[in-house]
Design an enzyme around this catalytic site. Structure first.
Site, PDB file in Angstrom:
ATOM      1  N   GLU A 250       3.300  -5.529  12.248  1.00 31.56           N
ATOM      2  CA  GLU A 250       2.367  -4.406  12.043  1.00 31.56           C
ATOM      3  C   GLU A 250       1.293  -4.936  11.111  1.00 31.56           C
ATOM      4  O   GLU A 250       1.581  -5.234   9.947  1.00 31.56           O
ATOM      5  CB  GLU A 250       3.089  -3.223  11.386  1.00 31.56           C
TER       6      GLU A 250
ATOM      7  N   CYS B 271      -3.255   1.690   6.282  1.00 31.10           N
ATOM      8  CA  CYS B 271      -3.660   0.951   7.477  1.00 31.10           C
ATOM      9  C   CYS B 271      -4.279   1.884   8.518  1.00 31.10           C
ATOM     10  O   CYS B 271      -5.004   1.434   9.392  1.00 31.10           O
ATOM     11  CB  CYS B 271      -2.459   0.222   8.054  1.00 31.10           C
TER      12      CYS B 271
ATOM     13  N   ASN C 196       0.806  -1.238   0.000  1.00 29.40           N
ATOM     14  CA  ASN C 196       0.000   0.000   0.000  1.00 29.40           C
ATOM     15  C   ASN C 196       0.833   1.280   0.000  1.00 29.40           C
ATOM     16  O   ASN C 196       0.458   2.265  -0.630  1.00 29.40           O
ATOM     17  CB  ASN C 196      -1.012  -0.014   1.149  1.00 29.40           C
TER      18      ASN C 196
ATOM     19  N   GLU D  91       7.244   0.215  16.165  1.00 29.91           N
ATOM     20  CA  GLU D  91       8.293   0.762  15.300  1.00 29.91           C
ATOM     21  C   GLU D  91       8.442   2.246  15.646  1.00 29.91           C
ATOM     22  O   GLU D  91       7.770   2.756  16.527  1.00 29.91           O
ATOM     23  CB  GLU D  91       7.887   0.610  13.838  1.00 29.91           C
TER      24      GLU D  91
END
Ligand code: NAD
Length: 478
Positions: free
Chosen positions: A247, A281, A149, A459
């Site tokens: 993630e 996301c 994405n 992260e």
């Protein structure tokens, strides 16, 4: 037709088996390049190169490492036009978005971690007759696996901290959007990154991704992608006691209260719903609106969304480009069908679009659905496309229950001018990130990640540098 190559031991090479996968241009549905269909042999070659390079890279001074990463950032910036165009063709996202967000952010990832490593430090714990100090050492060869994405943006978000911390890397970009990672290989060569420090292997998830995950000597896996694949990775990596950072998917709620800054909320909600065709996301896909402003919001939101222009990604007035792939396009359309079956009302969009001259491309109009319950499948499962649902709520308590009522927990956006309510809700929301009166405002120093089925680990900033290092305590008695 252009054939992409793997980047192993500082060179661009063909996959060992000489096999390739088709690479599609989503704007017209045509095959426009071929991407290596690599396998375990290529992963092993990449691992060997990374292992041979590790000692040298880990002992390079922080100044030297920082300089090389900054050079990569400079070269990405210089290549903005070329990389932006490549990203837009590969992914279907508007060229304007690729050039204003994806590519600049990829450069910032390298620049940020080039600087962050110069500020990274560890603790000392003093006792009456001794001192302990903590070393944070690179792990060795690490694996990174990323999605389609935000192709270069999320690819570099992992590689930059891994390299800055002194690791060598075997990296796998998405086979759906490999082009900018391929172009990055040449940039790394030009920037003087020593050979073998970064190795980029293209190909299918089940072959390349799974091989990296199960490789006995690859010490950590940093993954961004779907919850389904995250589970597979955890299943393989956990018994090997690898470090993993996952993630994963989201189903993010927006909570809109009547006392919000309405105009700012409305403009931002259009962006948070449909940027990148809703394929971020962090997009808010479940929009809960206080009942007293629900009808007004519905009218204004529908009007603004109907004005968005769906079209070829290279047109400057395009707001919504193409969906990344045919299977994903079909998946998104199937969810619109499901929403109707579940009793939803399509308030805007809800259909495939065929722009003139691009009839074979994969376009879907931005879709708003009303009239659904919070617990239906449309409101529980990740769609990851230009589809949002809107629902009214009466009380803060009810809104909180609905917001927390999915298996996901990545991000949430709150719209209210009531500071007490904003903070009360922010504390109680099950997610790793809460935005109050904004969306996608990112400071790269902050922790990034999700809870529940959205993620394991964090992260960003020093969190990423901690993930990519192993701590060792050293105790000296006087
Ligand atoms: P995906 O899980 O299908 O693929 C992600 C990567 O994993 C790809 O490179 C793929 O080739 C690889 N892969 C596939 N099977 C594998 C396996 N068995 N072992 C190892 N690797 C494998 O995800 P996608 O469709 O590329 O991306 C969309 C998903 O990514 C959405 O669910 C979205 O929410 C999520 N995402 C999450 C974040 C976040 O920060 N939480 C950011 C972006 C995207």
């Amino acid at each position: 037709m252009q054939r992409l190559k793997n980047y192993i031991d500082g060179e661009l090479i063909e996959p060992t088996n000489k096999k390739y996968l088709d690479l599609y241009n989503p704007s017209n549905g045509q095959i426009y390049a071929l991407v290596p269909d690599s396998d375990a042999n290529d992963v092993e070659k990449a691992y060997q190169a990374a292992q041979n390079a590790f000692g040298g890279w880990a002992s390079t001074s922080i100044t030297e490492r920082s300089l090389i990463l900054s050079r990569i950032a400079d070269l990405i910036e210089v290549s903005l036009d070329r990389l932006g165009k490549a990203e837009s063709i590969d992914n279907g996202k508007p060229l304007t978005l690729a050039k204003s967000v994806d590519i600049p952010r990829s450069a910032s990832n390298f620049r940020f971690f080039a600087q962050a490593i110069t500020q990274f430090s560890s603790e000392a714990h003093e006792m009456t007759d001794a001192i302990n100090y903590t070393l944070r050492q690179p792990l060795g060869v690490v694996g990174t696996i990323s999605p389609w994405n935000l192709p270069l943006y999320l690819f570099t978000w992992k590689i930059a901290p891994a390299l800055a911390a002194g690791n060598t890397v075997v990296a796998k970009p998405s086979e759906v959007t490999p082009m900018t990672a391929y172009l990055l290989s040449s940039i790394c060569i030009e920037a003087g990154l020593p050979k073998g420090v970064l190795n980029i292997i293209h190909g299918d998830g089940l072959k390349v991704g799974a091989e990296i995950t199960k490789h006995p000597n690859i010490k950590a896996i940093s993954f961004t992608g779907s919850t389904r694949v995250g589970k597979e990775i955890a299943k393989v990596a956990a018994p090997m006691f690898k470090k993993i950072s996952l993630e994963m998917g989201g189903k993010n709620p927006n909570l809109i209260f009547a006392d919000c800054n309405y105009d700012k909320m409305l403009d931002t909600t259009v962006r948070s719903s449909f940027s990148n065709q809703g394929q971020i996301c962090l997009c808010g896909s479940r929009i809960y609106v206080e009942a007293s402003i629900y009808d007004k919001f519905k009218r204004d939101f529908v009007e603004k969304v109907k004005a968005l222009k769906v079209g070829p990604p290279d047109k400057t007035d395009t707001n919504i480009g193409a969906i990344v792939s045919k299977p994903h396009y079909e998946k998104v359309l199937s969810y619109i069908k499901l929403a109707k079956e579940e009793g939803g009302t399509i308030l805007s969009g809800g259909e495939a679009i065929y722009p003139k001259g691009h009839e074979e491309g994969w376009y879907i109009s931005p879709t708003i659905i009303g009239g659904l319950s919070s617990d239906c499948r449309t409101n529980q499962e990740e769609i990851f496309g230009p589809v949002v649902t809107i629902m009214p709520f009466d009380t803060e308590e009810e809104a909180l229950v609905m917001a927390n009522g999915t298996d996901y927990g990545l991000s949430c956006t709150l719209w209210t001018e009531n500071i007490s309510r904003a903070n009360r809700l922010a504390k109680s929301i099950h997610s790793g990130i809460v935005w109050i009166n904004t969306w996608m405002l990112r400071d790269l120093r902050t922790p990034f990640g999700g809870v529940k089925n959205s993620g394991v680990g964090r992260e960003g900033g020093f969190e990423a540098l901690r993930f990519f290092t192993e701590t060792k305590n050293i105790c000296i008695q006087y």
